[in-house]
Design a protein around this motif. Sequence first.
Motif, PDB file in Angstrom:
ATOM      1  N   GLU A  68      84.210  64.275  24.888  1.00  0.00           N
ATOM      2  CA  GLU A  68      83.645  65.497  24.362  1.00  0.00           C
ATOM      3  C   GLU A  68      84.552  66.688  24.685  1.00  0.00           C
ATOM      4  OE1 GLU A  68      79.134  65.729  24.589  1.00  0.00           O
ATOM      5  OE2 GLU A  68      79.582  64.339  26.229  1.00  0.00           O
ATOM      6  N   VAL A  71      86.137  68.190  28.558  1.00  0.00           N
ATOM      7  CA  VAL A  71      86.227  67.252  29.686  1.00  0.00           C
ATOM      8  C   VAL A  71      87.647  67.125  30.222  1.00  0.00           C
ATOM      9  CG1 VAL A  71      84.212  65.943  28.960  1.00  0.00           C
ATOM     10  CG2 VAL A  71      86.482  65.235  28.166  1.00  0.00           C
ATOM     11  N   ASP A 194      85.140  60.726  30.490  1.00  0.00           N
ATOM     12  CA  ASP A 194      83.783  61.230  30.681  1.00  0.00           C
ATOM     13  C   ASP A 194      83.801  62.532  31.462  1.00  0.00           C
ATOM     14  OD1 ASP A 194      82.556  58.993  29.408  1.00  0.00           O
ATOM     15  OD2 ASP A 194      82.854  57.817  31.239  1.00  0.00           O
ATOM     16  N   GLU A 195      82.739  63.293  31.326  1.00  0.00           N
ATOM     17  CA  GLU A 195      82.600  64.509  32.111  1.00  0.00           C
ATOM     18  C   GLU A 195      82.528  64.143  33.590  1.00  0.00           C
ATOM     19  OE1 GLU A 195      79.801  68.510  32.164  1.00  0.00           O
ATOM     20  OE2 GLU A 195      78.937  66.599  31.511  1.00  0.00           O
ATOM     21  N   ARG A 239      80.911  71.235  28.694  1.00  0.00           N
ATOM     22  CA  ARG A 239      81.262  70.182  29.643  1.00  0.00           C
ATOM     23  C   ARG A 239      82.170  70.711  30.742  1.00  0.00           C
ATOM     24  NH1 ARG A 239      77.428  68.627  27.976  1.00  0.00           N
ATOM     25  NH2 ARG A 239      76.982  66.919  26.523  1.00  0.00           N
ATOM     26  N   GLN A 240      81.993  70.103  31.921  1.00  0.00           N
ATOM     27  CA  GLN A 240      82.856  70.392  33.061  1.00  0.00           C
ATOM     28  C   GLN A 240      84.141  69.568  32.941  1.00  0.00           C
ATOM     29  OE1 GLN A 240      82.300  72.760  34.962  1.00  0.00           O
ATOM     30  NE2 GLN A 240      80.149  72.919  35.601  1.00  0.00           N
TER      31      GLN A 240
END
Length: 255
Positions: A68, A71, A194-195, A239-240
């Motif tokens: 996403e 990320v 992934d985050e 997102r982080q």
Amino acid sequence: MRVGNVDPLPPRQAAVSKHHETIDEWLERDVGAAIDRGEISPAYEIDELVARIGDVIAAGRHPIVCGEPGVGKSAILAELVRRARAGNGPAALAGNQRFLQLSFRKRLSALRRPDQLGEQMQALVAALLDSGGTIVPIFRDIHLAYDFDLEPQLALLGMRLGAPILGEGVRGQVEAMLEENRDLEQHFLSLPVDEPDLTTTTRILERWHQERVADDAGFDIRAVREAINLTNRFLSRARQPQKSIHLLTQVRSLV
């Protein structure tokens, strides 16, 4: 033939010039040059993923990092380039290549009709193949090849280019593109990103903070931790680590 007071370029030189123009039409950033200018910060907590990307390249395939927005896909590929230029990357990236970030979206925005993108992709493939492996393309939005039916051109590039191809994109679209096209699947491999969890995000931001402090552009560490807390609470769709970095950068610009 002489035109006015200008001698025409020899055919080979004219073709090279045209190919440079074609690549420039897709170009967003020379990643290696941006790293040299200090415009791209190091990426943290990604050693395992960078190693996996290196394994994919060593196996003769082209990696696509998928996830996403926010990320860290672009940061991961830039860190791969940084390490390769320092002699710590895959052997296939150890030469004097240029690492050029290219964008389907950028080229599309300059066209009158979306159906013109296929012809433009053919020209780009020809230009990159003519580079003789001296250019490593980094497609920032490679999933758009699926949206515009450009898989055959991408497969040809993956098969014939004498250098790795790096890509990033939306996970679902990339995986669908590879599943539906066996030629692409033979040459490309998706790697999910992934985050990061809260603990990893905190470590990333703390190391990012330390780098900023060293450059006299840092924040109070309490502000960094509060940014993580606030963005997790109120920016659930983002997102982080990018959403915390974005918040801190915005705050810094207002001070």
